[in-house]
Write an enzyme that holds these catalytic residues in place. Structure first.
Site, PDB file in Angstrom:
ATOM      1  N   ASN B  81       0.812  -1.222   0.000  1.00  0.00           N
ATOM      2  CA  ASN B  81       0.000   0.000   0.000  1.00  0.00           C
ATOM      3  C   ASN B  81       0.844   1.269   0.000  1.00  0.00           C
ATOM      4  OD1 ASN B  81      -1.512  -2.111   2.159  1.00  0.00           O
ATOM      5  ND2 ASN B  81      -2.672  -1.454   0.354  1.00  0.00           N
ATOM      6  N   ILE B  88       1.133   6.913   0.424  1.00  0.00           N
ATOM      7  CA  ILE B  88       0.442   5.884   1.196  1.00  0.00           C
ATOM      8  C   ILE B  88      -1.008   5.775   0.753  1.00  0.00           C
ATOM      9  CG2 ILE B  88      -0.182   5.149   3.530  1.00  0.00           C
ATOM     10  CD1 ILE B  88       2.019   7.268   4.429  1.00  0.00           C
ATOM     11  N   CYS B  89      -1.469   4.564   0.552  1.00  0.00           N
ATOM     12  CA  CYS B  89      -2.880   4.356   0.220  1.00  0.00           C
ATOM     13  C   CYS B  89      -3.635   4.034   1.497  1.00  0.00           C
ATOM     14  CB  CYS B  89      -3.011   3.211  -0.780  1.00  0.00           C
ATOM     15  SG  CYS B  89      -4.691   2.857  -1.210  1.00  0.00           S
ATOM     16  N   LEU B  90      -4.289   5.042   2.041  1.00  0.00           N
ATOM     17  CA  LEU B  90      -4.984   4.856   3.310  1.00  0.00           C
ATOM     18  C   LEU B  90      -6.254   5.703   3.263  1.00  0.00           C
ATOM     19  CD1 LEU B  90      -4.695   3.553   6.127  1.00  0.00           C
ATOM     20  CD2 LEU B  90      -3.533   5.626   6.886  1.00  0.00           C
ATOM     21  N   LYS B  94      -7.731  10.130   2.594  1.00  0.00           N
ATOM     22  CA  LYS B  94      -8.456  10.578   1.402  1.00  0.00           C
ATOM     23  C   LYS B  94      -9.924  10.806   1.740  1.00  0.00           C
ATOM     24  CE  LYS B  94      -5.073   8.624  -1.682  1.00  0.00           C
ATOM     25  NZ  LYS B  94      -4.324   7.666  -0.806  1.00  0.00           N
TER      26      LYS B  94
END
Lengths: 583, 153
Positions: B81, B88-90, B94
Site C-alpha cells: 500500500n 500511502i494508500c490509506l 483521502k
C-alpha cells in the site's frame, strides 16, 4: 424492450435480422394491416389511432412541482413511520425517493435500516455541563455555543460551518453527511445544515436535495435542453417514448436524444456515433490516399503525374501506380509516365486486394455521405422552420392580420402549417438514418421505403414552399386580397395531406415495413421513383398508382389525381378525399 | 511561514504529541515551519518491518483540519500500500478523512497498516501481486528492505 417479441410474432414469416427493424416503440395494433391507401374510409379510424398514441403518459414538473412532491412524500412517510420530517427525508434520499422501498425495508428490519442510514433511535443529549471542548478545534466553549447531531458529539459553530461547507463544496455527497466523529456515523439532516451552514451553503444543499429527487429516481429525468429547468415524470409501459417539454424541446425518454420517431434508439445512437466518429475520416483516408511506401504517411494525389515525392523529411520518390521506387522507372518499365509493372502485376492479380478494399471504402463513404447530407440538410431546414414559426407567432401573424384584415384567431392555420413543417423535417431527417441502415439486399423494403419517403418528402416540399413563398405575397400586400381565402384552403389542405403522408411513413417504418412481404408488392413498388428523384412535380399519377399495391381492384381508369394536393382518388369520389377539393 | 497565527488546534496537537507520544511513534514540528512534521515510526513487532525505523514527513495544509494532512514515507519500504515515492494508500488520508481525526490517529493508522498490509487495495501493483502469489517470499523481501534501508542509520 418487451414489445420486440410481439413485433417478431406479428411479422410472421418475415425474418428480421437486425434488432432495429423491429421497433422498440411498438405501439401499433397488430390486427389490421396498416393501410397505405390513403383514400378509403379507414382513414378516420387511423386518425383516432394516432390520437391515442398522443395521449400523454408523462407529466412535466416545474421546480415548485418537484418541491411540492418532495414535501408530500416526506410528510406522508413521516406520518406513516411516526418519525420526524428530517428523518423521513434522510430515509427517502437513502432509498432513492422510493416510498415503497422505504416501507419495505423499514418494516422488515427497522434496526438495520436505522443503522445503515445513521438514524439513532434514542438521541443522546450534549452533556449537561457548563463548558465543552469542540472535537475539531479543541477549544472550550460554553454549552450554548456547541452543537451536535443526535449522537451528542460536541463541535463548535465555526467547525460545523467549516465541516458542512467543505462537504457541500465537494458535491452532492453532502446529502449523506455524517457526524465528524469517525466512529459515529449519525446522519446529518437538513435541519442541522439550516441551523449551522452559511446562507450560500444552505442554498446549494437545498439544490442538491431537489436535484437528487429527480436524478436518483428511475421515473424522472431532467429535460436535456440547455438551460431548461423542467423535469419529466414518465409513466412506463404505455405508448410512445416521446416527451415534449414545456420549453418546447422534444426528446426521447429512453435515450434522451431529440425525438427520433420512427427510428429506434439503437439506430439513433449508432448514427450519432457514426457522425462523430473518426471512422469516417479513416474511410476517407483509405479511399482517397495511399500510404507512402517508405514513411507510411497517407498521401492524397490531387493532380499531376505518377511521379510522387513525399513531403520532407521523407522525400521518397515513388510511382503512384506500383508504389515502387521512381529511380527504377524508365524505358524498361514502360516509360516514366506509364507503369508497365503495375499493369502486369494487376493482370496477375497482385494489386487486387488493396485496390478492392479502397474501392469498397470509397463506395461506402459515398453512400454514407448521401444519407448524411440529407439528414443534415433536413436538420438545418428544421431549425430554420422553427425560427420561422417563432417569428410567425411573435410578429408576422399580427402584421398579416392587419394587412388582410383577418382576426388572428382565423390565422391559426398558418401556425399549424409551420408546426407541421417543423415536425415533418424532424421525421424526414431521421428517415435518412433509417435508410442508411436498411440493408441493400432487402430490395422490396428499400423500394417501398424510398417510395414512402419520396412521397412524404415531395408533400413536405410543397407545403414548405407554400408556407414560405406564397404567404409572402399576402404579407407584402397593400390591401386585403380576395385570394387570401383560397390560400387558406390550399395551405390547410397541404398541411393535412402532408400530415397524412408522414403518419403513413412513420407507421410503416415503426412496423419495420412489414407490409412488404410478397413479390407482388415488390413488383408494384418497382414503378415508384426513388427518394432522390421524388421531388418531381410532374408525373404524379404514375407514382400514385404504384402506391395502390394493396388493392388492385381499385385500379380503374376513372381514378384521378387531385390538382391541389396530388392525392390519388378513386373514380367514385367527386371531391378529393384528402383535401376536399373538387375534381 | 506565518507560524504566528497557527490555529490553536495545531498548537494543542503538537504539545500533546510531544508530551505524550504514542508508543513507537515520534513526531516533531520543523523549526521554521510549524505545519511540517518530521515523523519516525518503529516497525511493529511481528511484522516484516520489525526492527526498522521509518522516517516520514507530514504536512498540515492550510485547510487542516477540514482537509487531511499530507503524509509520505521518506524511508524506502516494501509494502503493497506504499509506492516507491513513499505515498500511502490509506482511506482516512483521502475520502474517509474527518476533522475529528488527528495527527496522532493518522500515524497510529499508518503503524497499523505496517502490521496488516492490504494487497487487495494496492498502490503498488507489483508488490501487491508478489504478496498475493507468494506471501512468504514477499515478506522476506520486506524484511530485506527493512535491513537495508531502515536499520536506524
Amino acid at each position: 424492450m418487451d414489445s420486440d417479441e410481439d413485433m417478431h410474432d406479428a411479422n410472421g414469416s418475415e425474418s428480421l435480422e437486425d434488432d432495429f427493424y423491429s421497433e422498440d416503440m411498438g405501439m401499433e395494433s397488430d390486427d389490421g394491416d396498416a393501410d397505405y391507401d390513403f383514400g378509403n374510409e379507414e382513414t378516420d379510424d387511423d386518425a383516432e389511432d394516432i390520437n391515442l398514441h398522443r395521449q400523454q403518459n408523462y407529466t412535466i414538473l416545474s421546480e415548485s412541482d418537484i418541491h411540492q412532491r418532495q414535501e408530500d412524500d416526506i410528510s406522508r412517510l413521516s406520518a406513516v413511520l411516526s418519525i420526524s420530517r428530517v428523518a423521513a427525508c434522510i430515509l427517502l434520499r437513502y432509498y432513492k425517493w422510493s416510498v415503497s422501498t422505504v416501507h419495505e425495508e423499514w418494516f422488515a428490519n427497522e434496526e438495520h435500516v436505522r443503522q445503515v442510514v445513521g438514524l439513532l433511535e434514542n438521541p443522546i443529549d450534549i452533556p449537561n455541563v457548563h463548558e465543552l471542548t469542540c472535537g475539531i478545534c479543541f477549544e472550550t466553549y460554553p454549552r450554548n455555543m456547541i452543537s451536535a447531531a443526535a449522537c451528542g458529539h460536541p463541535f463548535c459553530g465555526a467547525c460545523w460551518r467549516g465541516y458542512i461547507g467543505t462537504s457541500i463544496n465537494d458535491g452532492p455527497g453532502c446529502l449523506v453527511l455524517r457526524c465528524p466523529d469517525p466512529s459515529c456515523g449519525a446522519a446529518i439532516g437538513q435541519d442541522m445544515i439550516n441551523k449551522l451552514a452559511t446562507e450560500e451553503d444552505k442554498e446549494k444543499y437545498a439544490r442538491y436535495l431537489l436535484r437528487s429527487y429527480i436524478e436518483d429516481n428511475r421515473k424522472t429525468k431532467w429535460c436535456p435542453a440547455p438551460g431548461c429547468e423542467f423535469a419529466v415524470d414518465f409513466e412506463f409501459g404505455s405508448g410512445s417514448n416521446d416527451v415534449c417539454c414545456k420549453c418546447s424541446y422534444s426528446f426521447c425518454w429512453h435515450c434522451t436524444e431529440e425525438t427520433h420517431r420512427p427510428v429506434d434508439c439503437g439506430t439513433v445512437a449508432k448514427w450519432i456515433l457514426k457522425n462523430s466518429a473518426e471512422s469516417e475520416n479513416m474511410n476517407w483516408i483509405l479511399a482517397n490516399s495511399k500510404p507512402c511506401p517508405k514513411c507510411k504517411r497517407p498521401i492524397e494525389k490531387n493532380q499531376g503525374c505518377m511521379h510522387m515525392t513525399c513531403t520532407p523529411p521523407c522525400k521518397f520518390e515513388f510511382c503512384w501506380l506500383c508504389l515502387g521506387t521512381w529511380s527504377e522507372h524508365g524505358e524498361r518499365t514502360g516509360g516514366f509516365y506509364a507503369c508497365n509493372r503495375y499493369e502486369v502485376a494487376k493482370q496477375e492479380g497482385l494489386y487486387d486486394e488493396s485496390e478492392r478494399r479502397r474501392e469498397m471504402a470509397k463506395n461506402s463513404l459515398e453512400r454514407y455521405t448521401h444519407y448524411y447530407e440529407r439528414w443534415a440538410t433536413n436538420q438545418s431546414s428544421r431549425q430554420k422552420a422553427l425560427a420561422d414559426l417563432h417569428s410567425m407567432q411573435t410578429e408576422k401573424l399580427e402584421k398579416l392580420s392587419e394587412k388582410q384584415s383577418q382576426p388572428e384567431s382565423q390565422l391559426k392555420f398558418i401556425i399549424e402549417a409551420w408546426s407541421q413543417i417543423v415536425e415533418c423535417r424532424r421525421v424526414l431527417k431521421w428517415t435518412y438514418a433509417y435508410g442508411y441502415y436498411l440493408p441493400e439486399h432487402e430490395h422490396a423494403k428499400r423500394q417501398f421505403f424510398e417510395y414512402l419517403q419520396g412521397e412524404a418528402e415531395s408533400g413536405l416540399e410543397r407545403l414548405h414552399q407554400c408556407a414560405e413563398k406564397e404567404l409572402q405575397i399576402y404579407l407584402e400586400a397593400d390591401s386585403p386580397m380576395k385570394e387570401f381565402n383560397d390560400f387558406r384552403t390550399k395551405l390547410a389542405g397541404l398541411t393535412s395531406v402532408t400530415r397524412n403522408y408522414f403518419e403513413n411513413l412513420v407507421r410503416a417504418l415503426e412496423t419495420g415495413l412489414k407490409d412488404v412481404d410478397s413479390s407482388n408488392s415488390q413488383a408494384a413498388c418497382s414503378q415508384s421513383s426513388s427518394s432522390k428523384s421524388a421531388y418531381g412535380k410532374g408525373s404524379k399519377g404514375g407514382k400514385n398508382k404504384a402506391a395502390r399495391s394493396g388493392g388492385p381492384s381499385r385500379n380503374s381508369d376513372d381514378d384521378w389525381s387531385c390538382d391541389r394536393c396530388t392525392f390519388f382518388n378513386p373514380g367514385s369520389a367527386s371531391t378529393c378525399q384528402m383535401c376536399e377539393h373538387h375534381q | 511561514m506565518a507560524n504566528s497565527n497557527l490555529p490553536r488546534r495545531i498548537i494543542k496537537e503538537t504539545q500533546r504529541l510531544l508530551s505524550e507520544p504514542a508508543p513507537g511513534i515520534s513526531a516533531s514540528p520543523s523549526e521554521d515551519n510549524m505545519r511540517y512534521f518530521n515523523v519516525m515510526i518503529l516497525g511493529p513487532t511481528q511484522s516484516p518491518y520489525e526492527g526498522g525505523v521509518f522516517k516520514l514527513e507530514l504536512f498540515l495544509p492550510e485547510e487542516y483540519p477540514m482537509a487531511a494532512p499530507k503524509v509520505r514515507f521518506l524511508t524506502k519500504i516494501y509494502h503493497p500500500n506504499i509506492d516507491k515515492l513513499g505515498r500511502i494508500c490509506l482511506d482516512i488520508l483521502k475520502d474517509k478523512w474527518s476533522p475529528a481525526l488527528q495527527i496522532r490517529t493518522v500515524l497510529l493508522s499508518i503503524q497499523a497498516l505496517l502490521s496488516a498490509p492490504n494487497p487487495d487495495d494496492p498502490l503498488s501493483d507489483n508488490i501487491a501481486k508478489h504478496w498475493k502469489t507468494n506471501e512468504a517470499e514477499a515478506v522476506e523481501t520486506a524484511k530485506e528492505w527493512t535491513r537495508l534501508y531502515a536499520s536506524g542509520a
